[in-house]
Motif scaffolding. Structure first.
Motif, PDB file in Angstrom:
ATOM      1  N   GLY B  20      24.040  23.081 -30.128  1.00  0.00           N
ATOM      2  CA  GLY B  20      22.697  23.487 -29.720  1.00  0.00           C
ATOM      3  C   GLY B  20      22.209  22.680 -28.536  1.00  0.00           C
ATOM      4  N   PHE B  34      15.776  28.611 -25.580  1.00  0.00           N
ATOM      5  CA  PHE B  34      14.925  28.648 -26.755  1.00  0.00           C
ATOM      6  C   PHE B  34      15.761  28.825 -28.026  1.00  0.00           C
ATOM      7  N   MET B  35      16.754  29.703 -27.943  1.00  0.00           N
ATOM      8  CA  MET B  35      17.602  29.933 -29.117  1.00  0.00           C
ATOM      9  C   MET B  35      18.427  28.694 -29.442  1.00  0.00           C
ATOM     10  N   SER B  36      18.802  27.927 -28.406  1.00  0.00           N
ATOM     11  CA  SER B  36      19.543  26.690 -28.667  1.00  0.00           C
ATOM     12  C   SER B  36      18.673  25.710 -29.443  1.00  0.00           C
ATOM     13  N   GLU B  38      16.389  26.548 -31.592  1.00  0.00           N
ATOM     14  CA  GLU B  38      16.410  27.033 -32.975  1.00  0.00           C
ATOM     15  C   GLU B  38      17.697  26.616 -33.673  1.00  0.00           C
ATOM     16  N   LEU B  39      18.803  26.648 -32.916  1.00  0.00           N
ATOM     17  CA  LEU B  39      20.089  26.246 -33.490  1.00  0.00           C
ATOM     18  C   LEU B  39      20.046  24.783 -33.907  1.00  0.00           C
TER      19      LEU B  39
END
Lengths: 166, 102, 393
Positions: B20, B34-36, B38-39
């Motif tokens: 992430g 942004f998704m990283s 969350e990861l």
């Protein structure tokens, strides 16, 4: 059986996580991230956290990721161009991240010897009842604080989106 | 029935966190960045739940729950900001979002 | 252990065989009911009263050309119907149809598996269900499909909130998350069902749940994702043949799941409306015997020539079913099954009835309705229920 389940879902999670970072198209990343979250939910079940596993799927996979997918679809985001990547970030980032992973792995191996093992059913305190009881007694203040945080977030999101309309 | 060592779960958590972080550092698409994040939050949650197992206490689950709630709030606000920014300059590259005003 | 696996396999096969048949015939029922609402006969050509129409439809869909447009995102386009279908069928695993039954020394529950978090499991699966529609809309690379997918994801996120909160209030009364225990806590008469039970009858929660269920399954009056007069066919515009059929089956399967959830949460699951000592066990016999006698009467005075044989035959079959319900051996498992199916069938009929009656909402009305009315109402209901439950205990 535990080991097989763990290995299958852990490898799936890692593969999906790598895919999140490698894929150039945001929607492919989003799908991979859903895969990570689903496999983590299974691992939570292995650790006896049934409520958290359900919350993981409902909140993360069912709400947050739907929001992401919704925004990606709304913006019609295309694939990322490779040109803008910073070389400095890669030159500094790769070694330091590898070092971070090494340090983390070292401490994990050091602090948790192989004897401390998990098996399915070894911890049954993760029921909805136990979590709810702790949430409304010991953790009442953080609970109230997060609910106010959520309220602020909702109002903030509406204000941001509303400004866009005029 | 062979058992899974605690350290495997924690190592998995560390690996996911580092992946992430790598996505956060190397990617330029604001949504992927942004998704990283969350990861990384997910990886931390796995650690919390593992510690809850290790110490046979439910507290770790509560922390994981709070992380989820905060992540939800963060996603709502963050995506609203992304929408607003995209309205101003039609690009999702974070390098191009470098001035407060146009 | 071995018998557990064998019994589970048998149960799985039975449940899925029944479910898939029901899916096919639910569509026949829907077409028939809508037709009668609109004063026309409906499917009538294939088989008696069009009873073989579902079979003909399956053959038609299987043999149709599977068109794959050249501009789609290939992997997602292929995966979307599969996802929709799988997620729709998955929740049936935790739905209990009846109590423990004993067959030849093996006793088992009429349920595939019971989870401590059964209610949450169904919620989780249904919240994942939006991906099938959203990805189908996106991967089709078609503006109507994309609009359908966008509408569907916004609508399903919005309606999930009142639905979850409406589910929470009967859980306060029953004090469990396991669907099996939930039903057992509603045993007795119909005033023990959560929809009528004290200290606060969950009638409002029931209505809110049903309204949200309509939106979650993309049914009229909330079928904006596939509104044909504005979006061609919405998210499944580019799909043909079996892929199109799987979206259809997913929709019907979701309908069955939410109807079963409504029955389990609010209407006492497989429990009879009043105790056996007041004669609830003869209700199915009376119903089937009555239907059989009507069929026999019309068979004696046939309106059309071919009904001279078909109607008496139907009447005799119904009378035989009525007789079977009187046998004490099968009563233990047939009666709960009858009540469960009757309740689910009533709710499914309401689904179809409303489709035949109400027009479609406008999109802003749809969103305004959930956020400005349904959601506050659900929260208010939960607050009152929680307060009263705490006050009584």
């Amino acid at each position: 059986m535990d080991v097989i389940l763990f290995l299958v879902f852990a490898l799936f999670a890692v593969a999906c996580a790598i895919n999140v970072v490698v894929q150039t198209h945001p929607i492919a990343s989003a799908i991979s991230l859903i895969g990570v979250m689903a496999s983590l939910a299974v691992l939570y079940l292995l650790l006896g956290a049934e409520f958290i596993a359900a919350a993981q799927v409902i909140v993360y996979a069912g709400a947050i990721m739907v929001l992401f997918v919704f925004v990606i679809m709304l913006l019609n985001a295309g694939a990322e161009s490779k040109s803008g990547r910073s070389l400095v970030a890669q030159a500094l980032g790769v070694p330091s991240l590898v070092a971070l992973l090494g340090i983390l792995a070292f401490f994990v191996q050091r602090l948790f010897p192989r004897e401390s093992a998990t098996h399915f059913g070894g911890f049954t305190g993760g029921t909805a009842k136990a979590v709810g009881k702790a949430l409304f007694t010991t953790y009442l203040l953080p609970f109230e604080a997060t609910s106010i945080l959520i309220l602020i977030a909702i109002v903030g999101a509406i204000v941001l989106a509303y400004k866009e309309m005029d | 029935m062979a058992a899974v060592p605690i350290s495997w779960f924690l190592t998995l958590s560390a690996v996911l966190f580092v992946i992430g972080a790598a996505g956060f550092v190397f990617r330029r698409n604001i949504i992927t960045v942004f998704m990283s994040i969350e990861l990384m939050l997910n990886a931390v949650n796995l650690s919390f739940v593992t510690f809850a197992y290790q110490f046979k206490k439910v507290d770790g689950h509560l922390l994981a729950l709070f992380v989820m709630v905060v992540a939800a709030a963060e996603a709502a606000v963050g995506l609203a900001i992304i929408l607003t920014v995209f309205k101003r300059r039609p690009s999702l590259n974070i390098d191009e979002v470098n001035s407060m005003k146009n | 252990m071995d018998s557990f696996i064998v019994v589970s396999l048998i149960k799985t096969v039975m449940v899925f065989a029944v479910l898939l048949t029901t899916l096919a015939y639910l569509q026949w029922v829907e077409r028939k009911v809508i037709a009668h609402i609109q004063v026309r006969p409906g499917p009538y050509v294939v088989g008696p009263h069009g009873l073989l129409q579902p079979l003909a439809d399956v053959v038609k869909l299987l043999t149709k050309e599977d068109v794959r447009p050249p501009f789609v995102h290939k992997a997602l386009y292929l995966a979307a119907p599969f996802m929709a279908m799988t997620l729709a069928l998955m929740s049936i695993c935790v739905i209990p149809f009846g109590p423990v039954i004993r067959v030849g020394g093996v006793s088992t529950w009429m349920q595939l598996t019971d989870l401590n978090i059964g209610v949450l499991f169904v919620l989780a699966i249904s919240s994942m269900g939006v991906y099938g529609v959203a990805f189908a809309g996106w991967a089709s690379n078609n503006k109507y499909a994309l609009l359908g997918g966008l509408r569907s994801s916004a609508q399903m996120i919005s309606y999930e909130l009142p639905m979850s909160i409406a589910i929470a209030s009967p859980l306060l009364l029953s004090n469990t998350l396991s669907l099996r225990t939930l039903v057992e806590s509603q045993a007795g008469s119909f005033w023990h069902w959560n929809v009528l039970r004290g200290p606060f009858p969950q009638i409002f929660a029931f209505v809110i749940f049903l309204i949200s269920a309509f939106a979650e399954t993309n049914r009229i009056p909330f079928d904006l994702p596939e509104a044909e007069n504005e979006l061609v066919a919405g998210y499944h515009t580019e799909y043909s043949s079996m892929k199109f059929a799987s979206f259809f089956m997913a929709e019907y399967s979701n309908m069955i799941t939410v109807s079963s959830m409504a029955v389990l949460l609010f209407l006492g699951g497989w429990m009879a409306p009043w105790p056996v000592r007041y004669g609830s066990s003869i209700v199915p016999t009376v119903v089937f015997a009555f239907a059989g006698l009507i069929a026999l009467y019309h068979g004696v005075h046939p309106a059309r020539r071919r009904e001279r044989y078909s109607l008496p035959a139907t009447g005799i079959v119904f009378l035989a079913i009525a007789a079977i319900f009187l046998l004490p051996i099968v009563q233990t498992w047939l009666l709960p099954l009858f009540w469960f199916c009757a309740k689910v069938g009533a709710i499914l009929f309401a689904f179809i009835w409303i489709r035949g009656t109400l027009p479609r909402f406008r999109y802003d009305q749809l969103m305004g309705f959930t956020w400005k009315f349904l959601f506050p109402a659900a929260i208010l209901n939960l607050l009152v229920t929680g307060f009263l439950v705490a006050w009584v205990s």
